[in-house]
Design a protein around this motif. Structure first.
Motif, PDB file in Angstrom:
ATOM      1  N   PHE A 291       0.961  -1.155  -0.030  1.00 49.00           N
ATOM      2  CA  PHE A 291      -0.024  -0.012  -0.078  1.00 49.00           C
ATOM      3  C   PHE A 291       0.789   1.335  -0.004  1.00 49.00           C
ATOM      4  O   PHE A 291       0.515   2.212  -0.771  1.00 49.00           O
ATOM      5  CB  PHE A 291      -0.864   0.064   1.075  1.00 49.00           C
ATOM      6  CG  PHE A 291      -1.800   1.236   1.314  1.00 49.00           C
ATOM      7  CD1 PHE A 291      -2.801   1.374   0.864  1.00 49.00           C
ATOM      8  CD2 PHE A 291      -1.152   2.134   2.282  1.00 49.00           C
ATOM      9  CE1 PHE A 291      -3.739   2.663   0.990  1.00 49.00           C
ATOM     10  CE2 PHE A 291      -1.693   3.568   2.539  1.00 49.00           C
ATOM     11  CZ  PHE A 291      -2.983   3.535   1.737  1.00 49.00           C
ATOM     12  N   MET A 292       1.945   1.359   0.907  1.00 51.85           N
ATOM     13  CA  MET A 292       2.904   2.464   0.920  1.00 51.85           C
ATOM     14  C   MET A 292       3.489   2.601  -0.342  1.00 51.85           C
ATOM     15  O   MET A 292       3.876   3.879  -0.811  1.00 51.85           O
ATOM     16  CB  MET A 292       3.615   2.236   2.146  1.00 51.85           C
ATOM     17  CG  MET A 292       3.171   2.244   3.426  1.00 51.85           C
ATOM     18  SD  MET A 292       4.410   1.824   4.833  1.00 51.85           S
ATOM     19  CE  MET A 292       5.125   3.412   4.639  1.00 51.85           C
ATOM     20  N   MET A 293       3.979   1.450  -0.966  1.00 53.13           N
ATOM     21  CA  MET A 293       4.780   1.665  -2.284  1.00 53.13           C
ATOM     22  C   MET A 293       3.813   2.511  -3.284  1.00 53.13           C
ATOM     23  O   MET A 293       4.207   3.245  -4.097  1.00 53.13           O
ATOM     24  CB  MET A 293       5.337   0.331  -2.628  1.00 53.13           C
ATOM     25  CG  MET A 293       6.437  -0.147  -1.673  1.00 53.13           C
ATOM     26  SD  MET A 293       7.700   1.049  -1.982  1.00 53.13           S
ATOM     27  CE  MET A 293       8.153   0.261  -3.680  1.00 53.13           C
ATOM     28  N   PHE A 306       6.833   5.793   7.399  1.00 53.56           N
ATOM     29  CA  PHE A 306       6.274   5.376   8.429  1.00 53.56           C
ATOM     30  C   PHE A 306       6.028   6.435   9.549  1.00 53.56           C
ATOM     31  O   PHE A 306       5.015   6.526  10.395  1.00 53.56           O
ATOM     32  CB  PHE A 306       7.197   4.382   9.289  1.00 53.56           C
ATOM     33  CG  PHE A 306       7.138   3.057   8.301  1.00 53.56           C
ATOM     34  CD1 PHE A 306       6.033   2.176   8.272  1.00 53.56           C
ATOM     35  CD2 PHE A 306       8.324   2.759   7.504  1.00 53.56           C
ATOM     36  CE1 PHE A 306       6.165   0.913   7.672  1.00 53.56           C
ATOM     37  CE2 PHE A 306       8.455   1.616   6.786  1.00 53.56           C
ATOM     38  CZ  PHE A 306       7.399   0.812   6.753  1.00 53.56           C
ATOM     39  N   TYR A 307       6.423   7.687   9.199  1.00 55.23           N
ATOM     40  CA  TYR A 307       6.222   8.900  10.146  1.00 55.23           C
ATOM     41  C   TYR A 307       5.800  10.101   9.096  1.00 55.23           C
ATOM     42  O   TYR A 307       6.391  10.031   7.859  1.00 55.23           O
ATOM     43  CB  TYR A 307       7.329   9.312  11.055  1.00 55.23           C
ATOM     44  CG  TYR A 307       7.685   8.176  12.073  1.00 55.23           C
ATOM     45  CD1 TYR A 307       7.125   8.197  13.175  1.00 55.23           C
ATOM     46  CD2 TYR A 307       8.762   7.067  11.856  1.00 55.23           C
ATOM     47  CE1 TYR A 307       7.249   7.269  14.398  1.00 55.23           C
ATOM     48  CE2 TYR A 307       8.835   6.137  12.694  1.00 55.23           C
ATOM     49  CZ  TYR A 307       8.314   6.178  13.902  1.00 55.23           C
ATOM     50  OH  TYR A 307       8.548   5.345  15.151  1.00 55.23           O
ATOM     51  N   ILE A 319       4.894  15.079  15.025  1.00 53.02           N
ATOM     52  CA  ILE A 319       5.120  13.749  14.246  1.00 53.02           C
ATOM     53  C   ILE A 319       4.248  12.661  14.417  1.00 53.02           C
ATOM     54  O   ILE A 319       3.897  12.517  15.708  1.00 53.02           O
ATOM     55  CB  ILE A 319       6.683  13.178  14.557  1.00 53.02           C
ATOM     56  CG1 ILE A 319       7.459  14.388  14.370  1.00 53.02           C
ATOM     57  CG2 ILE A 319       6.963  12.100  13.916  1.00 53.02           C
ATOM     58  CD1 ILE A 319       7.866  14.841  13.263  1.00 53.02           C
ATOM     59  N   GLN A 320       3.791  12.175  13.478  1.00 48.67           N
ATOM     60  CA  GLN A 320       2.560  11.242  13.796  1.00 48.67           C
ATOM     61  C   GLN A 320       2.971   9.872  13.058  1.00 48.67           C
ATOM     62  O   GLN A 320       3.872  10.127  12.168  1.00 48.67           O
ATOM     63  CB  GLN A 320       1.228  11.434  13.154  1.00 48.67           C
ATOM     64  CG  GLN A 320       0.525  12.778  13.991  1.00 48.67           C
ATOM     65  CD  GLN A 320      -0.875  13.084  13.270  1.00 48.67           C
ATOM     66  OE1 GLN A 320      -1.334  12.386  12.574  1.00 48.67           O
ATOM     67  NE2 GLN A 320      -1.489  14.018  13.669  1.00 48.67           N
ATOM     68  N   GLY A 321       2.754   9.082  13.669  1.00 49.90           N
ATOM     69  CA  GLY A 321       2.918   7.565  12.885  1.00 49.90           C
ATOM     70  C   GLY A 321       2.013   7.021  12.302  1.00 49.90           C
ATOM     71  O   GLY A 321       0.799   7.156  12.497  1.00 49.90           O
ATOM     72  N   GLU A 328      -3.850   4.989   8.308  1.00 51.35           N
ATOM     73  CA  GLU A 328      -3.562   6.590   8.629  1.00 51.35           C
ATOM     74  C   GLU A 328      -2.819   6.737   9.610  1.00 51.35           C
ATOM     75  O   GLU A 328      -2.313   6.171  10.508  1.00 51.35           O
ATOM     76  CB  GLU A 328      -5.246   6.982   8.946  1.00 51.35           C
ATOM     77  CG  GLU A 328      -6.404   6.508   8.215  1.00 51.35           C
ATOM     78  CD  GLU A 328      -6.441   7.487   7.037  1.00 51.35           C
ATOM     79  OE1 GLU A 328      -5.992   8.504   7.008  1.00 51.35           O
ATOM     80  OE2 GLU A 328      -6.909   6.882   5.971  1.00 51.35           O
ATOM     81  N   TYR A 329      -2.282   8.369   9.409  1.00 46.19           N
ATOM     82  CA  TYR A 329      -1.372   8.721  10.337  1.00 46.19           C
ATOM     83  C   TYR A 329      -2.181   9.277  11.551  1.00 46.19           C
ATOM     84  O   TYR A 329      -3.191  10.027  11.605  1.00 46.19           O
ATOM     85  CB  TYR A 329      -0.606   9.805   9.879  1.00 46.19           C
ATOM     86  CG  TYR A 329       0.425   9.711   8.774  1.00 46.19           C
ATOM     87  CD1 TYR A 329       1.472   8.866   8.921  1.00 46.19           C
ATOM     88  CD2 TYR A 329      -0.159   9.769   7.259  1.00 46.19           C
ATOM     89  CE1 TYR A 329       2.582   8.631   7.937  1.00 46.19           C
ATOM     90  CE2 TYR A 329       1.057   9.237   6.398  1.00 46.19           C
ATOM     91  CZ  TYR A 329       2.060   8.675   6.900  1.00 46.19           C
ATOM     92  OH  TYR A 329       2.938   8.372   5.850  1.00 46.19           O
ATOM     93  N   GLU A 330      -1.369   9.115  13.027  1.00 48.57           N
ATOM     94  CA  GLU A 330      -1.985   9.175  14.203  1.00 48.57           C
ATOM     95  C   GLU A 330      -0.952   9.586  15.209  1.00 48.57           C
ATOM     96  O   GLU A 330       0.180   9.048  15.025  1.00 48.57           O
ATOM     97  CB  GLU A 330      -2.834   8.184  14.669  1.00 48.57           C
ATOM     98  CG  GLU A 330      -2.433   6.955  14.755  1.00 48.57           C
ATOM     99  CD  GLU A 330      -3.467   5.749  15.142  1.00 48.57           C
ATOM    100  OE1 GLU A 330      -4.414   5.982  14.771  1.00 48.57           O
ATOM    101  OE2 GLU A 330      -2.921   4.724  15.744  1.00 48.57           O
ATOM    102  N   LEU A 331      -1.278  10.219  16.205  1.00 49.61           N
ATOM    103  CA  LEU A 331      -0.354  10.237  17.337  1.00 49.61           C
ATOM    104  C   LEU A 331      -0.419   8.869  17.980  1.00 49.61           C
ATOM    105  O   LEU A 331      -1.387   8.366  18.386  1.00 49.61           O
ATOM    106  CB  LEU A 331      -0.741  11.207  18.475  1.00 49.61           C
ATOM    107  CG  LEU A 331      -0.397  12.435  18.164  1.00 49.61           C
ATOM    108  CD1 LEU A 331      -0.685  13.653  19.431  1.00 49.61           C
ATOM    109  CD2 LEU A 331       1.319  12.842  18.154  1.00 49.61           C
TER     110      LEU A 331
END
Length: 801
Positions: A291-293, A306-307, A319-321, A328-331
């Motif tokens: 998915f990330m690629m 990843f961040y 900075i969210q991971g 999805e990005y989140e704290l």
């Protein structure tokens, strides 16, 4: 083989090519950096009326990358001046210049057809006997030389540097079937001696050594994170400094390197057909990686991996991971792990592993899973990718920044325990390791001469790790060569009349125990030995004075005790300078505050090229109080010819201290006057630093060392003081400094001009030390100074107040 490298040509000016060019320039080699001619004009070039025939256009790609090289942060060059050693050009106009080069290093795009076409052009121009190598990381080395001449093949090898080239010390040397053995030896020795690299001889196998093992380890963690219900910040907390790995740990490393790079290496190994069935699944991509690629979430190069740095609802950056379930990005929650708490009092990461694998929480489970698979994997890579275990450990330490290699860690947990961990994960270790366990042998041991040896997988006999004649390993000699020790320091006999004083306190800070040990070392050397070296082999030489001790005395207003403590520090530094035996100091890494003062008082310095040194005391609200202010004043007073020169030199030294400037290399320390030309030397290979220091101390002693006579210092008095006060007033008015910064700077100026003297005067060093100590004590009585010290102790960074 006697061969001198005066000129190198680097083909390809991208990140790796520029880094390689910079590092050769760092060691004094002239470099020609070439790249392709652009296919099209830019809009800006068109507006200027330029054509494809203009040199500025034809060299544009190399020039742009060269400009990035000069501005890179962290710096690729030891000194900005070294950029003058690099010339740029393009393949079409300048390739013929390789006729006069000593070494051609190809760093073009990772495509076999392109590399072969470049080699064909090189062969038509190259002089017989010229070294030729490739920095490829993914193409089999033997394929590169198919169709080339015998002379080309004889001098060709893979020279695989790691990025960033200046800071990662690994250099893998990969010969072809036709590379002359003498040329292999040359690449190995030159890389170590001149480039300061850990040179590892690798076989022509997929991803060579470091990437093969390192990427397997990372891929294993990518699979384990979801299995264990951990988040990315959890894994980075567990796989960073606590186990002797870089702060970037796992997922931040993937972001820095680029997820596409990690995937490229993993797929290369997976598709090579060389991997054993039990490990093949480890190189398969988890669904979230696919998915990330697809979404180009590649890390730092795409502003999100990843961040990701995002603006929260309040408009502040955070900075969210990446949540690997929702994508999805989140704290991310900051989870605590009881297993880690059990290791807080264990200083060495290597000594923590037995505790970590016994953990009853998810941390313990992660360590058991990751180490079990890693142990099994490396056991089967001997002899596939390397015949010797030490080469694998060297490669992981130097290429991935691991403090300990996998076989060292395996020894630390026990060979049988490692086999047990592997079996629990469904792996079988290789037969040679099972045989080792049956004989109760280890992978390494230290012999009676204090040398590290490794086991031969077939015979079970131990052989000395090559190259140790050029360096001394303190860990190997402590047992039999320690003359004295306390909790903060140790003295060892290095042989040949030279002893070593080693700082062993937390972060190598300089407190009472260290100073007591230093004075004892000088006493012992003066009575029974010929010379003293001050060196250690920790992470850094010294971060400076023990701030907690200073804070405690200042808060309790124990001014007499604090005055005595600072006077003792000054006296100890003066003993380093004025003892009856030669004293050689070997700084490296962070050498700050008191560590810098100790260095500046040595008879000679053998500095590692990667030495970050400076007088940084203003960051905690004081001035250098261990002789640093005095010493910089003394050095600037030498060879004055006129008032302008005098005041400029004094001003430069003042500004360096007042701004807390740190040299970012030993060569920059020369420019700042911390190291002195003609007296102090720099070594690129840090492993040789202690041996070189010992030899220098022996040389000084054998040539009839005589205790120096204390010097007089010419100070300039109140005329120059007024100049400094005007300068600090202007900086305050311009909001460049705070009121407290001005107070510190004014006291610094008062000391460096020699106080309120009416005219230039010759004074003693002790006179300046007294002024220095008085100013230091006065500043310790300031509330804002105590705030700065407390902030540094709790946050690890300076406070501007």
């Amino acid at each position: 083989m006697k061969r001198h490298i005066k000129h190198v040509t680097v083909l390809g000016s991208g990140i790796m090519g520029s880094g390689i060019a910079a590092h050769f320039a760092n060691i004094g080699v002239q470099v020609l950096l070439l790249d392709i001619v652009p296919f099209e004009l830019t809009e800006a070039e068109t507006k200027k009326g330029l054509t494809k025939e203009d040199k500025i256009v034809r060299n544009r790609i190399a020039n742009e990358n060269f400009a990035k090289l000069k501005k890179s942060s962290p710096a690729l060059l030891y000194s900005p001046k070294f950029a003058d050693r690099i010339t740029v050009g393009n393949f079409d106009d300048d390739l013929a210049k390789i006729k006069k080069t000593d070494w051609i290093i190809e760093v073009v795009v990772e495509r076999l057809d392109i590399k072969k076409s470049v080699y064909e052009k090189i062969e038509a121009l190259r002089k017989d006997g010229t070294l030729i190598s490739s920095n490829t990381s993914g193409i089999p080395i033997n394929q590169l030389v198919e169709g080339r001449s015998d002379d080309f093949k004889k001098y060709f090898a893979g020279t695989h540097f790691f990025n960033p080239v200046r800071y990662l010390p690994l250099l893998e040397i990969i010969p072809t079937n036709d590379t002359d053995p003498e040329i292999i030896d040359f690449y190995m020795s030159y890389g170590a001696k001149f480039l300061g690299k850990t040179t590892v001889l690798a076989k022509d196998t997929p991803a060579f050594i470091a990437n093969r093992i390192g990427v397997f380890s990372m891929m294993n963690l990518l699979h384990s994170v979801k299995e264990l219900g951990l988040n990315v910040s959890d894994v980075d907390k567990l796989t960073g400094p606590v186990i002797g790995r870089p702060k970037s740990a796992t997922f931040r490393t993937a972001d820095v390197v680029g997820l596409d790079t990690l995937v490229h290496v993993a797929k290369g190994v997976e598709g090579s057909g060389t991997e054993q069935d039990m490990f093949q699944k480890g190189f398969a991509m988890p669904s979230y990686i696919d998915f990330m690629m697809e979404k180009k979430m590649l890390g730092s190069k795409t502003d999100g991996g990843f961040y990701k740095k995002v603006k929260n609802a309040a408009g502040k950056s955070e900075i969210q991971g990446l949540n690997l379930e929702t994508l999805e990005y989140e704290l991310q929650d900051k989870n605590s792990f009881p297993t880690l708490e059990l290791t807080k009092n264990i200083d060495k990461p290597l000594d923590r592993f037995k505790v970590l694998i016994a953990g009853k929480d998810k941390a313990g489970e992660l360590y058991r899973k990751s180490l079990g698979s890693l142990f099994a994997y490396v056991s089967h890579k001997v002899p596939e990718i390397s015949d010797e275990v030490y080469k694998i450990d060297d490669a992981l330490r130097a290429g991935f920044g691991w403090e300990n290699g996998p076989f060292e860690i395996w020894d630390a947990v026990g060979v049988n325990k490692g086999i047990e961990l592997a079996k629990a994960e469904g792996y079988e270790v290789s037969d040679w390791v099972k045989n080792l366990a049956e004989k109760n042998q280890t992978f390494y041991k230290v012999n009676n001469e204090g040398q590290s040896t490794f086991v031969n997988k077939d015979s079970g006999e131990y052989s000395k790790i090559p190259g140790q004649d050029s360096f001394i390993i303190l860990d190997n000699i402590r047992k039999n060569k320690t003359l004295w020790s306390n909790s903060e320091a140790q003295i060892q006999d290095l042989g040949d009349g030279i002893i070593n004083f080693e700082i062993k306190s937390k972060m190598n800070s300089l407190g009472g125990g260290v100073l007591d040990g230093l004075n004892r070392a000088i006493d012992l050397a003066e009575k029974e030995y010929d010379g003293l070296v001050i060196a250690n082999q920790g992470t850094n030489f010294s971060v400076g004075a023990n701030l907690a001790m200073i804070m405690m005395m200042a808060v309790d207003q124990d001014w007499d005790d604090l005055n005595m403590a600072i006077a003792y520090f000054q006296k100890s530094m003066m003993r380093v300078r004025y003892s009856s035996i030669p004293v050689v100091v070997a700084p490296f890494g962070m050498t700050l505050g008191g560590g810098c003062e100790m260095t500046m008082h040595a008879d000679r310095v053998v500095a590692a090229a990667e030495t970050y040194i400076g007088l940084v005391e203003v960051g905690v609200g004081v001035i250098p109080g261990g002789g640093g202010t005095k010493e910089m004043t003394l050095r600037t007073s030498r060879d004055f010819h006129n008032d302008d020169v005098k005041n400029n030199r004094l001003r430069d030294a003042f500004m360096n201290i007042a701004m807390g400037k740190v040299a970012t290399s030993a060569y920059e320390a020369y420019d700042m006057g911390i190291l002195e030309h003609g007296k102090d030397i720099v070594v690129v290979d840090k492993k040789t630093q202690l041996k070189t220091s010992k030899m220098l101390a022996m040389s000084l002693a054998s040539h009839g060392y005589t205790q120096p006579i204390e010097q007089k210092v010419k100070v300039v008095g109140k005329d120059a003081l007024g100049m400094f006060y005007v300068g600090t007033d202007q900086m305050l008015a311009g909001n460049y400094i705070s009121e407290h910064d001005k107070k510190i700077a004014d006291k610094l100026a008062y000391v460096m001009v020699g106080g309120n003297l009416s005219e230039p005067t010759l004074v003693t060093e002790q006179y300046l030390l007294n002024l220095e100590r008085e100013a230091f004590l006065q500043l310790c009585g300031e509330r804002k100074t105590l705030e700065r010290i407390q902030f540094m102790l709790t946050k690890g960074k300076p406070l501007r107040n």
